[in-house]
Design an enzyme around this catalytic site. Sequence first.
Site, PDB file in Angstrom:
ATOM      1  N   ASN A 103      51.861   7.995  14.281  1.00 22.34           N
ATOM      2  CA  ASN A 103      51.906   8.317  12.856  1.00 22.34           C
ATOM      3  C   ASN A 103      52.710   9.603  12.634  1.00 22.34           C
ATOM      4  OD1 ASN A 103      51.514   8.628  10.137  1.00 22.34           O
ATOM      5  ND2 ASN A 103      49.296   8.332  10.204  1.00 22.34           N
TER       6      ASN A 103
ATOM      7  N   LEU B 236      42.175  11.113   5.889  1.00 21.79           N
ATOM      8  CA  LEU B 236      43.027  11.386   4.732  1.00 21.79           C
ATOM      9  C   LEU B 236      43.750  10.084   4.445  1.00 21.79           C
ATOM     10  CD1 LEU B 236      44.288  13.420   2.705  1.00 21.79           C
ATOM     11  CD2 LEU B 236      46.012  13.904   4.433  1.00 21.79           C
TER      12      LEU B 236
ATOM     13  N   GLU C 174      42.668  14.945  14.185  1.00 26.24           N
ATOM     14  CA  GLU C 174      43.291  14.058  15.166  1.00 26.24           C
ATOM     15  C   GLU C 174      44.131  13.068  14.384  1.00 26.24           C
ATOM     16  OE1 GLU C 174      39.540  12.824  16.334  1.00 26.24           O
ATOM     17  OE2 GLU C 174      39.293  14.322  17.894  1.00 26.24           O
TER      18      GLU C 174
ATOM     19  N   TYR D  75      51.316  17.386   8.273  1.00 29.35           N
ATOM     20  CA  TYR D  75      50.476  18.443   8.840  1.00 29.35           C
ATOM     21  C   TYR D  75      51.320  19.629   9.303  1.00 29.35           C
ATOM     22  CZ  TYR D  75      47.013  14.706   8.650  1.00 29.35           C
ATOM     23  OH  TYR D  75      46.190  13.697   8.228  1.00 29.35           O
TER      24      TYR D  75
END
Length: 145
Positions: free
Chosen positions: A106, A67, A101, A113
């Site tokens: 990050n 992404l 993953e 998420y």
Amino acid sequence: MIETIVEQDFNRLFEIEQAAHLVPWSKGTLLNNQGAKYLNLKYTEQDNIIAFAICQTLLDEATLFNLAVDPAFQAQGYAKKLLTALINQLQARGISTLWLEVRQSNTIAQKLYDSVGFNQITIRKNYYPMPDGSRENAVIMALYL
């Protein structure tokens, strides 16, 4: 506008990939992650691709491999819109679990998420390469659709 990625998009996707990731995919890797078993989407704003998602499907599960959002458009909600559209399309295809993953460092992506319902499952030690040759842990996350 959110649409399926087509072959003509790859030069722009590669530009975004190079700008958005610490250790980016090669153009070959981008090209190899295409085909019938993938659901790959792009987010276009005024005829300019600003984000993309690469997602592989297998039976009733999917894995979000990549992404990326053009750095000039980050922190403006585009990743969440693209991810939400991806989730909706996966649900429509009967997918029950979406896996991913993410680099342990990050935290911005992890918050994204978390915001759409992903759960942390485990840590994969020394998974991601770093520019200096060292390795970074991956956080494994799952969303039950």
